[in-house]
Design a protein around this motif. Structure first.
Motif, PDB file in Angstrom:
ATOM      1  N   GLN A 212      94.530  34.516  44.338  1.00  0.00           N
ATOM      2  CA  GLN A 212      93.524  35.494  43.760  1.00  0.00           C
ATOM      3  C   GLN A 212      91.885  34.620  44.220  1.00  0.00           C
ATOM      4  O   GLN A 212      91.949  33.366  44.117  1.00  0.00           O
ATOM      5  CB  GLN A 212      93.622  35.577  42.257  1.00  0.00           C
ATOM      6  N   LYS A 213      90.995  35.589  44.511  1.00  0.00           N
ATOM      7  CA  LYS A 213      89.894  35.128  44.692  1.00  0.00           C
ATOM      8  C   LYS A 213      88.961  35.154  43.367  1.00  0.00           C
ATOM      9  O   LYS A 213      89.114  35.927  42.572  1.00  0.00           O
ATOM     10  CB  LYS A 213      89.166  36.059  45.585  1.00  0.00           C
ATOM     11  N   VAL A 214      88.292  33.951  43.330  1.00  0.00           N
ATOM     12  CA  VAL A 214      87.416  33.592  42.199  1.00  0.00           C
ATOM     13  C   VAL A 214      86.173  33.165  42.423  1.00  0.00           C
ATOM     14  O   VAL A 214      85.900  32.754  43.631  1.00  0.00           O
ATOM     15  CB  VAL A 214      88.221  32.575  41.272  1.00  0.00           C
ATOM     16  N   ARG A 215      85.310  32.981  41.650  1.00  0.00           N
ATOM     17  CA  ARG A 215      84.097  32.473  41.655  1.00  0.00           C
ATOM     18  C   ARG A 215      83.829  31.068  40.825  1.00  0.00           C
ATOM     19  O   ARG A 215      84.333  31.478  39.592  1.00  0.00           O
ATOM     20  CB  ARG A 215      82.963  33.461  41.653  1.00  0.00           C
ATOM     21  N   HIS A 216      83.306  30.306  41.283  1.00  0.00           N
ATOM     22  CA  HIS A 216      83.029  29.111  40.367  1.00  0.00           C
ATOM     23  C   HIS A 216      81.930  29.451  39.442  1.00  0.00           C
ATOM     24  O   HIS A 216      80.634  29.825  39.773  1.00  0.00           O
ATOM     25  CB  HIS A 216      82.729  27.979  41.049  1.00  0.00           C
ATOM     26  N   ALA A 217      82.012  29.345  38.130  1.00  0.00           N
ATOM     27  CA  ALA A 217      81.067  29.973  37.090  1.00  0.00           C
ATOM     28  C   ALA A 217      79.566  29.128  37.051  1.00  0.00           C
ATOM     29  O   ALA A 217      78.648  29.523  36.676  1.00  0.00           O
ATOM     30  CB  ALA A 217      81.808  29.636  35.673  1.00  0.00           C
ATOM     31  N   ASP A 282      83.828  40.511  40.120  1.00  0.00           N
ATOM     32  CA  ASP A 282      83.451  41.670  39.253  1.00  0.00           C
ATOM     33  C   ASP A 282      84.317  43.051  40.024  1.00  0.00           C
ATOM     34  O   ASP A 282      84.511  44.060  39.249  1.00  0.00           O
ATOM     35  CB  ASP A 282      82.024  41.961  39.131  1.00  0.00           C
ATOM     36  N   LYS A 283      84.132  42.750  41.347  1.00  0.00           N
ATOM     37  CA  LYS A 283      84.832  44.029  42.072  1.00  0.00           C
ATOM     38  C   LYS A 283      85.713  43.308  43.262  1.00  0.00           C
ATOM     39  O   LYS A 283      85.654  42.067  43.616  1.00  0.00           O
ATOM     40  CB  LYS A 283      83.836  45.004  42.572  1.00  0.00           C
ATOM     41  N   PRO A 284      86.551  44.284  43.938  1.00  0.00           N
ATOM     42  CA  PRO A 284      87.373  43.792  44.990  1.00  0.00           C
ATOM     43  C   PRO A 284      86.450  43.161  46.231  1.00  0.00           C
ATOM     44  O   PRO A 284      85.337  43.725  46.472  1.00  0.00           O
ATOM     45  CB  PRO A 284      87.964  44.816  45.452  1.00  0.00           C
ATOM     46  N   ASP A 302      95.417  41.543  50.851  1.00  0.00           N
ATOM     47  CA  ASP A 302      95.965  42.746  50.310  1.00  0.00           C
ATOM     48  C   ASP A 302      94.893  43.566  50.040  1.00  0.00           C
ATOM     49  O   ASP A 302      93.581  43.304  50.542  1.00  0.00           O
ATOM     50  CB  ASP A 302      96.694  42.559  48.722  1.00  0.00           C
ATOM     51  N   SER A 303      94.988  44.935  49.592  1.00  0.00           N
ATOM     52  CA  SER A 303      94.228  46.073  49.653  1.00  0.00           C
ATOM     53  C   SER A 303      92.918  45.506  48.543  1.00  0.00           C
ATOM     54  O   SER A 303      91.877  46.258  48.564  1.00  0.00           O
ATOM     55  CB  SER A 303      94.664  47.222  49.500  1.00  0.00           C
ATOM     56  N   ALA A 304      93.193  44.644  47.715  1.00  0.00           N
ATOM     57  CA  ALA A 304      92.021  44.305  46.479  1.00  0.00           C
ATOM     58  C   ALA A 304      91.199  43.121  47.078  1.00  0.00           C
ATOM     59  O   ALA A 304      90.358  42.811  46.459  1.00  0.00           O
ATOM     60  CB  ALA A 304      92.978  44.125  45.440  1.00  0.00           C
ATOM     61  N   GLY A 305      91.517  42.630  48.291  1.00  0.00           N
ATOM     62  CA  GLY A 305      90.774  41.558  48.797  1.00  0.00           C
ATOM     63  C   GLY A 305      91.412  40.245  48.281  1.00  0.00           C
ATOM     64  O   GLY A 305      91.003  39.392  48.860  1.00  0.00           O
ATOM     65  N   ASP A 306      92.491  40.312  47.504  1.00  0.00           N
ATOM     66  CA  ASP A 306      93.271  38.843  47.299  1.00  0.00           C
ATOM     67  C   ASP A 306      94.221  38.586  48.467  1.00  0.00           C
ATOM     68  O   ASP A 306      94.498  39.576  48.975  1.00  0.00           O
ATOM     69  CB  ASP A 306      93.816  38.911  45.984  1.00  0.00           C
ATOM     70  N   PHE A 307      94.754  37.210  48.531  1.00  0.00           N
ATOM     71  CA  PHE A 307      95.544  36.644  49.598  1.00  0.00           C
ATOM     72  C   PHE A 307      96.979  36.869  48.796  1.00  0.00           C
ATOM     73  O   PHE A 307      97.175  36.599  47.886  1.00  0.00           O
ATOM     74  CB  PHE A 307      95.200  35.413  49.830  1.00  0.00           C
ATOM     75  N   ILE A 308      97.850  37.288  49.746  1.00  0.00           N
ATOM     76  CA  ILE A 308      99.500  37.183  49.569  1.00  0.00           C
ATOM     77  C   ILE A 308     100.086  36.072  49.714  1.00  0.00           C
ATOM     78  O   ILE A 308     100.014  35.654  50.965  1.00  0.00           O
ATOM     79  CB  ILE A 308      99.822  38.311  50.157  1.00  0.00           C
ATOM     80  N   PRO A 309     100.582  35.177  48.705  1.00  0.00           N
ATOM     81  CA  PRO A 309     100.924  33.857  48.826  1.00  0.00           C
ATOM     82  C   PRO A 309     102.406  34.006  49.519  1.00  0.00           C
ATOM     83  O   PRO A 309     103.138  35.025  49.437  1.00  0.00           O
ATOM     84  CB  PRO A 309     101.224  33.339  47.590  1.00  0.00           C
TER      85      PRO A 309
END
Length: 340
Positions: A212-217, A282-284, A302-309
């Motif tokens: 999953q893509k995340v952002r540092h707060a 907030d969005k893909p 994947d289509s949501a922009g996250d990576f497939i492990p």
């Protein structure tokens, strides 16, 4: 471009210390004395670039006292540790060792397919040696001991002490029997606490998933989750340096290994970040994400922009497969699949 060269790894050298020399794409042959000759005769530019980047980052970080303050966070408003304090050589090494395990497993299978059973056995021995070293490293880290194993060990000790207590009573050695009784009582209390920790360890709920893509707060950089722990497993010195105990949830919260986009911070590479410091996007996010380890840990995006492990990466952390649900906005779907 092909990499040609040979490295000799003596038997006395720790396997882990040679990891960066004998990763994926290397051909290995073994000698009677236990040394390993690694012939880099295979095209593997991605791996070479990844290892070179890792080594360059390690050298550079020793020379530069990096202070990363992301957009939206001013120096006047943030007084905590800098982003570089969350860099983890331990996490980076863990990923490199994972590469090594994959490579050894692949070469064992190749050797078996070619009926090269002696080579397969030698590779299997190297893999077993590596796994033993990994187990030893996990046990040496803070919070990494298995509470379940701790419960079992205490149960065995209690059984032995009860047998000694029975024998002491039969011999009318009541002073010794009283000491044993107190030891049993203390162990039973510790065992209950360990059982509670084991239950919490097994039932921990992670906010984020592998890939999953995340952002540092705080620092704002984009990152990808590539590993997770139910609590902080870093060393005491790292915990102190990163001011983990000053967090609202402290060290007893999930921690994540994250790959940091090199465009956001080319020196951080791999960070070990508390769950409370990460936030969902907030969005893909289908924007480009560059990191030298991505192609080795994930199948793609994947289509949501996250990576497939990789399957092996999911199995390492015992995580389920994530399914992306695609909304069908076609006219047929709107009409319930019916024709005109």
């Amino acid at each position: 471009m092909f990499v040609i060269g040979t490295n000799i790894v003596p038997a006395a050298v720790d396997t882990v210390k040679c990891t960066k020399q004998i990763l994926c794409g290397f051909h290995s042959s073994f000698f009677d004395k236990g040394g390993t000759s690694i012939n880099l005769s295979r095209e593997h530019p991605e791996l070479r670039n990844a290892l070179n980047f890792s080594l360059m980052r390690s050298v550079y970080s020793q020379r530069v006292d990096l202070r990363v303050i992301a957009a939206g966070v001013s120096k006047g408003n943030y007084h905590g540790p800098p982003a570089v304090n969350e860099h983890s050589e331990s996490a980076n090494e863990d990923i490199l060792l994972f590469f090594f395990q994959l490579d050894l497993s692949t070469r064992i299978q190749v050797a078996l397919n070619l009926d090269q059973y002696e080579i397969a056995q030698q590779l299997q021995n190297k893999l077993a040696e590596l796994e033993q070293e990994l187990s030893r490293q996990r046990e040496s880290k803070v919070g990494s001991s298995s509470s379940k194993d701790e419960v079992q060990d205490k149960a065995i000790t209690i059984l032995r002490l009860r047998a000694d207590l029975q024998e002491a009573v039969e011999n009318e050695d009541y002073v010794y029997a009283a000491k044993l009784r107190d030891q049993i009582s203390n162990l039973e209390a510790d065992s209950l606490a360990a059982a509670a920790r084991a239950m919490a360890y097994q039932n921990v709920e992670y906010k984020f998933r592998i890939g999953q893509k995340v952002r540092h707060a705080i620092f704002g950089y984009r990152a990808v989750i590539c590993g997770m722990d139910p609590l902080c497993r870093e060393s005491s010195s790292w915990i102190e340096h990163a001011c983990i105990d000053q967090l609202s949830r402290g060290r007893n919260q999930p921690f994540y290994q994250v790959l940091v986009d090199i465009h956001a911070d080319p020196t951080l590479l791999v960070a070990y970040v508390a769950e409370e410091k990460l936030s969902e996007l907030d969005k893909p996010d289908l924007d480009r994400f560059d990191h030298p380890y991505v192609s080795f840990l994930f199948y793609g995006m994947d289509s949501a922009g996250d990576f497939i492990p990789l399957k092996q990466l999911r199995e390492k952390y015992n995580r389920p497969r994530h399914e992306v649900h695609i909304e069908d906005n076609s006219d047929d779907a709107m009409d319930g699949g019916k024709g005109p």
